[in-house]
Each structure stands twice: as C-alpha cells, then as structure tokens.
Design a protein around this motif. Structure first.
Motif, PDB file in Angstrom:
ATOM      1  N   VAL A   1      -2.908   3.734  -7.904  1.00 16.26           N
ATOM      2  CA  VAL A   1      -2.635   4.090  -6.522  1.00 16.26           C
ATOM      3  C   VAL A   1      -1.981   5.460  -6.433  1.00 16.26           C
ATOM      4  CG1 VAL A   1      -1.431   3.391  -4.418  1.00 16.26           C
ATOM      5  CG2 VAL A   1      -2.406   1.656  -5.939  1.00 16.26           C
ATOM      6  N   ASP A   2      -1.020   5.727  -7.299  1.00 23.70           N
ATOM      7  CA  ASP A   2      -0.307   7.009  -7.326  1.00 23.70           C
ATOM      8  C   ASP A   2      -0.397   7.597  -8.726  1.00 23.70           C
ATOM      9  OD1 ASP A   2       0.753   7.050  -4.604  1.00 23.70           O
ATOM     10  OD2 ASP A   2       1.974   5.353  -5.249  1.00 23.70           O
TER      11      ASP A   2
ATOM     12  N   ALA B   1      -4.584   9.981  -4.355  1.00 23.38           N
ATOM     13  CA  ALA B   1      -3.934   8.888  -3.639  1.00 23.38           C
ATOM     14  C   ALA B   1      -4.703   8.534  -2.372  1.00 23.38           C
ATOM     15  CB  ALA B   1      -2.495   9.265  -3.298  1.00 23.38           C
ATOM     16  N   GLU B   2      -5.203   9.554  -1.669  1.00 30.43           N
ATOM     17  CA  GLU B   2      -5.967   9.297  -0.451  1.00 30.43           C
ATOM     18  C   GLU B   2      -7.280   8.589  -0.764  1.00 30.43           C
ATOM     19  OE1 GLU B   2      -7.419   9.027   3.329  1.00 30.43           O
ATOM     20  OE2 GLU B   2      -5.370   9.357   2.601  1.00 30.43           O
TER      21      GLU B   2
ATOM     22  N   ARG C   1      -6.430   4.994  -1.564  1.00 29.78           N
ATOM     23  CA  ARG C   1      -6.057   4.276  -0.348  1.00 29.78           C
ATOM     24  C   ARG C   1      -7.299   3.946   0.477  1.00 29.78           C
ATOM     25  NH1 ARG C   1      -5.921   4.947   4.664  1.00 29.78           N
ATOM     26  NH2 ARG C   1      -6.744   7.056   4.452  1.00 29.78           N
ATOM     27  N   SER C   2      -8.186   4.918   0.592  1.00 33.47           N
ATOM     28  CA  SER C   2      -9.410   4.690   1.346  1.00 33.47           C
ATOM     29  C   SER C   2     -10.273   3.610   0.700  1.00 33.47           C
ATOM     30  CB  SER C   2     -10.206   5.996   1.452  1.00 33.47           C
ATOM     31  OG  SER C   2     -11.429   5.798   2.125  1.00 33.47           O
TER      32      SER C   2
ATOM     33  N   ARG D   1      -9.282   1.061  -1.146  1.00 34.07           N
ATOM     34  CA  ARG D   1      -8.683  -0.254  -0.906  1.00 34.07           C
ATOM     35  C   ARG D   1      -8.944  -0.721   0.520  1.00 34.07           C
ATOM     36  NH1 ARG D   1      -8.782  -1.662  -5.933  1.00 34.07           N
ATOM     37  NH2 ARG D   1      -7.445  -0.389  -7.283  1.00 34.07           N
ATOM     38  N   GLU D   2      -8.899   0.201   1.469  1.00 34.65           N
ATOM     39  CA  GLU D   2      -9.188  -0.164   2.853  1.00 34.65           C
ATOM     40  C   GLU D   2     -10.644  -0.602   3.002  1.00 34.65           C
ATOM     41  OE1 GLU D   2      -8.150   3.024   5.426  1.00 34.65           O
ATOM     42  OE2 GLU D   2      -5.982   2.658   5.291  1.00 34.65           O
TER      43      GLU D   2
END
Length: 313
Positions: free
Chosen positions: A225-226, A258-259, A262-263, A265-266
């Motif tokens: 994630v990071d 990270a973006e 995040r995208s 996972r969404e």
C-alpha cells in the motif's frame, strides 16, 4: 505464523482451539437451503398448480386474492462449502507479522473448522504457479488439518504460466454444483497488467454468486500500500520473474504507487460488490481472526435471504 510452519500440528491445534472458542457455530445457522423444496420454513407464496401439496394452501391469502395460493418451503440440507485459496508467487510476500499466504491458509483453515458439522462437507482448491489442485469434499476439520500440516508447498516463483485466477473461478463453478457457500481467498493482484475494471475474473465471479453464497477474502500487506523510501531497489515480479528498477526515494514515485494501489483496492471492492459477494479485506498486520469473527457474526445476525436458483448457469 512462521512458528506455525515449523510446528504445523501444534499450529492446527492452536487454530482449532481458537476457532472453537470464538466462532463455533456461526456458519451452522446459515445451512438453510438455497433452493425451494421440501422443508419446514415457509419461503414463497405462489398460485396453486397441480402437484402442489394442498396442505400448504394459505386460506387467508386465497380468500384475499381470489385464487388458491400455497406456501413453498425452504429446502433443508447440509452445507456444502468449497474454498479456493490463492498460493501463487505474489502471495509469498509479507513485511509484517506473516506472509500473505500464511494468513490465507489460516483463514481457509478457520473457515473449514467453522463449517464442520454433521453432514457438512468442504472441498478445497489450491491455485499456484503450476495451476489448480483440487481436493474432494470431506469434513471441514480434515481440510484444515491437511492444509496446515500435509499439503505440499507451492512454488514461490513462476517458471511457467499456469491457470490464472479467472480460470480457477470457472473451474470452481464447474466442480461446485450443489448450492452452498463458496469462499475465495486471494490478494486479487492483477497478473495481466489490468489494474482497472473490468477484470477478467468478474464474469466467473458473477456466475458463482448467481447460484451460491460467496465470500471473497482479499489479503494485503502494508508495503503493498505504501512504498518505503529506501533508495534504489530492484523489484522482482514473482508472477512473471521480470525485474524493475525503481528509486523509492522519489516522493512522486511513492505517491503515484500509493495512488495506483489505492485505486486497485477500490476497483477490487467494487467488482466484488457488483458481483453480489461478501468482501473481507485482511492485512498481514491485522488480527485476521477478529476480522473474520466480526464478519461471520454479522452474517449470522443478518443472513442472506434464500433465493430460488436454477439448476444450470
């Protein structure tokens, strides 16, 4: 978790004790039939037709509607559970308390123990770099013990392209013909370069949820994630064995990474939701047992309504 790998039998005993103490019986209340058929609980009021049991005529509804109506009932049968666990090379990663594959195996084993009961059966599919290995349905506790103690390890790198996640879901649907519970445990990381919907596995997941009660458990790791700032690194893609050079000290690279994660996972969550499956996301630094218990208790309090499902899909 690492200790569990060194002493698998003691790991199974500890897990068995934990599950029996904290989550025993939570799936037993969900074994009500997913079909319309002989049973004891009223399920659906329909117009009478020849062949229906006249003893199940609802006279109040008949008087109100003007035509005979009968209650069909919810079929009662044992629970058949099939679990597909992802052990492809990307699962052999972990920077917290355990590797993703260890959390996945523990989660699958806990599901097996929880689903164990008179007449209940649990089948197992193991997806790794060589393809999918299927184990026939047996008692849930036996599946849990086998996965933790005797199942051979999976390759940690991909020497050749085996069956993908989408193909594994298609095979699961073919093997799991009796309506029941289907649990899929994976990191849902793309292997074909597709990081946005639609994913190639979505149609197969929708076909599963059309007939079965489906839970998707997504396993993640904090470093996925990071990205940490550790300078120049060589990153190996375990699924393809390709190497990538990256300067992790660049804040723009870390922000973009990270973006992207995040995208992803969404998009994963949206794909699972649209398919009609339950979704549980567990990190390697989480108390996975607590999260699983919370989900099972929620499902026990608010069981999904039974639906009439066709015999083919």
């Amino acid at each position: 978790m690492n200790q569990a790998r060194r002493t698998p039998e003691s790991a199974f005993r500890r897990l068995d004790l934990t599950v029996q103490r904290r989550v025993s019986g939570l799936l037993q209340g969900e074994t009500a039939g997913l079909r319309i058929g002989p049973g004891s609980d009223a399920e659906e009021l329909v117009p009478y037709s020849p062949g229906h049991d006249v003893r199940r005529i609802d006279w109040n509804a008949t008087a109100r509607l003007g035509d005979p109506h009968v209650w069909l009932t919810q079929a009662e049968h044992e629970l058949e559970t099939w679990v597909l666990v992802d052990r492809t090379p990307s699962m052999a990663f972990g920077t917290a308390l355990a590797e993703k594959v260890e959390v996945a195996e523990a989660t699958v084993s806990a599901i097996g123990i929880v689903a164990d009961g008179p007449g209940n059966r649990v089948g197992l599919g193991i997806l790794d770099a060589d393809g999918v290995r299927w184990r026939p349905p047996t008692t849930g506790r036996r599946v849990a013990r086998r996965l933790l103690t005797t199942e051979p390890p999976s390759p940690r790198t991909a020497e050749a392209a085996g069956a993908g996640f989408a193909t594994a879901l298609v095979e699961l649907a073919r093997r799991a013909r009796i309506p029941g519970l289907r649990v899929i445990v994976s990191d849902l990381l793309p292997t074909d370069g597709t990081w946005k919907r639609p994913f190639d596995w979505e149609p197969a997941l929708r076909r599963l949820t059309a007939r079965h009660d489906v839970i998707v458990v997504e396993i993640v790791d904090p470093r996925e994630v990071d990205l940490p700032a550790v300078g120049h690194v060589t990153i190996l893609d375990p699924e393809s064995n390709r190497q990538h050079e990256a300067d992790t000290s660049d804040p723009r690279l870390r922000a973009a990474y990270a973006e992207a994660m995040r995208s992803l996972r969404e998009h994963n969550a949206e794909a699972v939701r649209v398919a009609g499956a339950d979704h549980l996301r567990v990190s390697t630094d989480d108390d996975w047992a607590r999260l699983l218990i919370r989900m099972l208790r929620r499902r026990a309090r608010h069981p999904r309504p039974a639906r009439s499902r066709s015999a083919t899909h």
